[in-house]
Design a protein around this motif. Structure first.
Motif, PDB file in Angstrom:
ATOM      1  N   TYR A 131       0.748   9.443   0.940  1.00  0.00           N
ATOM      2  CA  TYR A 131      -0.187   8.197   1.674  1.00  0.00           C
ATOM      3  C   TYR A 131      -0.151   6.810   0.781  1.00  0.00           C
ATOM      4  O   TYR A 131      -0.399   5.822   1.173  1.00  0.00           O
ATOM      5  CB  TYR A 131      -1.514   8.743   2.214  1.00  0.00           C
ATOM      6  CG  TYR A 131      -2.424   9.096   0.938  1.00  0.00           C
ATOM      7  CD1 TYR A 131      -2.947   8.260   0.045  1.00  0.00           C
ATOM      8  CD2 TYR A 131      -2.383  10.441   0.532  1.00  0.00           C
ATOM      9  CE1 TYR A 131      -3.905   8.642  -0.930  1.00  0.00           C
ATOM     10  CE2 TYR A 131      -3.063  11.048  -0.708  1.00  0.00           C
ATOM     11  CZ  TYR A 131      -3.806  10.164  -1.407  1.00  0.00           C
ATOM     12  OH  TYR A 131      -4.736  10.535  -2.249  1.00  0.00           O
ATOM     13  N   HIS A 175       1.384   3.501   2.703  1.00  0.00           N
ATOM     14  CA  HIS A 175       0.884   2.296   2.846  1.00  0.00           C
ATOM     15  C   HIS A 175       1.080   1.235   2.128  1.00  0.00           C
ATOM     16  O   HIS A 175       1.167   0.006   2.387  1.00  0.00           O
ATOM     17  CB  HIS A 175      -0.808   2.204   2.740  1.00  0.00           C
ATOM     18  CG  HIS A 175      -1.529   3.303   3.536  1.00  0.00           C
ATOM     19  ND1 HIS A 175      -1.354   3.258   4.680  1.00  0.00           N
ATOM     20  CD2 HIS A 175      -2.197   4.497   3.217  1.00  0.00           C
ATOM     21  CE1 HIS A 175      -2.186   4.018   5.330  1.00  0.00           C
ATOM     22  NE2 HIS A 175      -2.366   4.804   4.580  1.00  0.00           N
ATOM     23  N   LYS A 233       0.185  -2.625   1.462  1.00  0.00           N
ATOM     24  CA  LYS A 233      -1.156  -3.045   2.355  1.00  0.00           C
ATOM     25  C   LYS A 233      -2.369  -2.798   1.609  1.00  0.00           C
ATOM     26  O   LYS A 233      -3.522  -3.504   1.640  1.00  0.00           O
ATOM     27  CB  LYS A 233      -1.089  -1.873   3.511  1.00  0.00           C
ATOM     28  CG  LYS A 233      -1.965  -2.318   4.503  1.00  0.00           C
ATOM     29  CD  LYS A 233      -1.809  -1.472   5.661  1.00  0.00           C
ATOM     30  CE  LYS A 233      -2.362  -2.142   6.861  1.00  0.00           C
ATOM     31  NZ  LYS A 233      -2.384  -0.944   8.118  1.00  0.00           N
ATOM     32  N   ARG A 234      -2.449  -2.178   0.449  1.00  0.00           N
ATOM     33  CA  ARG A 234      -3.437  -1.948  -0.477  1.00  0.00           C
ATOM     34  C   ARG A 234      -3.857  -2.992  -1.212  1.00  0.00           C
ATOM     35  O   ARG A 234      -4.966  -3.209  -1.356  1.00  0.00           O
ATOM     36  CB  ARG A 234      -3.050  -0.665  -1.481  1.00  0.00           C
ATOM     37  CG  ARG A 234      -3.007   0.493  -0.933  1.00  0.00           C
ATOM     38  CD  ARG A 234      -2.528   1.562  -2.061  1.00  0.00           C
ATOM     39  NE  ARG A 234      -2.714   2.999  -1.375  1.00  0.00           N
ATOM     40  CZ  ARG A 234      -3.629   3.639  -1.150  1.00  0.00           C
ATOM     41  NH1 ARG A 234      -5.150   3.163  -1.562  1.00  0.00           N
ATOM     42  NH2 ARG A 234      -3.802   4.958  -0.282  1.00  0.00           N
ATOM     43  N   PRO A 282      -6.494   2.711   2.501  1.00  0.00           N
ATOM     44  CA  PRO A 282      -5.717   1.948   1.607  1.00  0.00           C
ATOM     45  C   PRO A 282      -6.262   0.651   1.241  1.00  0.00           C
ATOM     46  O   PRO A 282      -5.840  -0.666   1.341  1.00  0.00           O
ATOM     47  CB  PRO A 282      -4.482   1.625   2.405  1.00  0.00           C
ATOM     48  CG  PRO A 282      -4.739   1.495   3.772  1.00  0.00           C
ATOM     49  CD  PRO A 282      -5.840   2.467   3.957  1.00  0.00           C
TER      50      PRO A 282
END
Length: 365
Positions: A55, A59, A62-63, A148
């Motif tokens: 994960y 992501h 995007k974090r 995220p």
């Protein structure tokens, strides 16, 4: 949300006051520009330091972009909540943690009470409700290690502390024994200034890591981290790391125990983080004997429950193997391990076999 500057300033102060009323130790406000963190995150992912935590890679950047996670986000309300249990002699908690017997189960301090995800999300929701009562409907989402979101980067940007060399947030006033949570909001609140770093030349956390997972200042290879190995890892713990884990059966606090700033660690003010089921003084052999039903019942409402009974037994088997000690075989431990030697899980059987071998016992195949 459009409010004049003086009202935004007053609202920001009220949010901080409400936060303290709800049990948060401190609340500060950050902008959402984390572009400076993107290169470091990409290097960490490229190095494979995230291990099986797919994960993290899924992501991606995007974090670092809160506005992509929650469109319309303008600010992040970053909050910290202390979790050090308020127990007698809590001032000497570091010495007490370091003085445990090799047969005791070492469970990370944060996991001995209720699941922090639920506690913080509930109180962040209450904080959002108060804001809504004050100004009317607004856009927001609450997060606590559940999406995220680069929590440490945002908290650092908000001025709650600085990122330590172990990658956790450190506060001059409270060390690092606290949880972080966020409200992403569409209100242009005035932002707080970050604070300066104060790790200096100290490398205590790097030296203290039992598996040398802190491969460089501010760089943690999760694949070697005891917290990852005992919580996130789904399969077998690498053989070469088992003896280094010792009796740490859920998480690890060694880097925090070694940090000089944690002499300022503050006690929890909410009852949720009080120790449950004697997890601060439990023997590994007793926990190993729990049936799955007992495990699920005792761990109801605990963050430990999510790893499941098989991983719980896996972790404890490693710890029991490492408890062989100078006298080699320990009759009570060997009996407990042998009693589960035919467990239906191949992973559990593998770790029990390894543990028995540490006690000089080889069961027939």
């Amino acid at each position: 949300m459009t409010l004049p500057p003086d009202q935004l300033q007053a609202l920001a102060q009220r949010i901080k006051d409400w936060g303290r009323e709800l049990g948060f130790a401190e609340i500060r406000i950050a902008d959402i520009d984390l572009s400076h963190a993107e290169a470091g995150l990409q290097r960490w992912l490229d190095a494979g330091y995230h291990g099986e935590m797919q994960y993290m890679a899924a992501h991606g950047m995007k974090r670092c972009r809160p506005q992509e996670l929650v469109p319309g986000t303008l600010r992040v309300i970053s909050a910290r909540m202390n979790y050090l249990p308020n127990v007698p002699d809590s001032e000497g908690w570091r010495a007490r943690e370091a003085g445990r017997s090799a047969k005791d189960a070492v469970i990370s301090v944060y996991a001995r009470g209720r699941d922090y995800h639920k506690v913080l999300r509930n109180r962040l929701q209450q904080l959002a409700d108060r804001v809504q009562q004050e100004i009317g409907p607004f856009g927001y989402r609450a997060f606590t290690d559940s999406a995220p979101v680069m929590e440490v980067a945002l908290a650092s940007q908000a001025g709650l502390g600085w990122r330590g060399k172990h990658s956790l947030l450190i506060s001059r006033d409270a060390g690092s024994m606290f949880f972080l949570g966020e409200l992403l909001v569409d209100i242009p609140l005035p932002i707080d200034a970050p604070v300066t770093e104060h790790c200096g030349q100290c490398s205590s956390c790097i030296t203290a890591c039992p598996t040398q997972a802190i491969v460089a200042p501010y760089q943690v290879d999760a694949r070697r981290c005891v917290s990852y190995l005992t919580i996130e890892l789904q399969g077998s713990i690498p053989v070469e790391l088992r003896s280094l884990i010792g009796n740490r059966v859920y998480g690890c606090d060694d880097c925090q125990l070694a940090c000089p700033w944690n002499k300022f660690a503050q006690k929890a003010v909410v009852d949720d983080f009080a120790v449950r089921h004697g997890l601060d003084r439990a023997r590994m052999v007793d926990l190993f004997l729990w049936s799955e039903e007992q495990f699920l019942r005792h761990m109801e409402g605990s963050p430990i429950r999510r790893i499941g009974h098989e991983s719980w037994l896996r972790n404890l088997a490693v710890g029991l193997g490492n408890a062989a000690g100078e006298h080699y075989a320990d009759a009570e431990i060997v009996q407990a391990l042998a009693g589960r030697a035919e467990h239906p899980s191949a992973m559990v059987r593998e770790h029990i076999q390894w543990a028995l071998q540490q006690h000089g016992v080889n069961l027939p195949a």
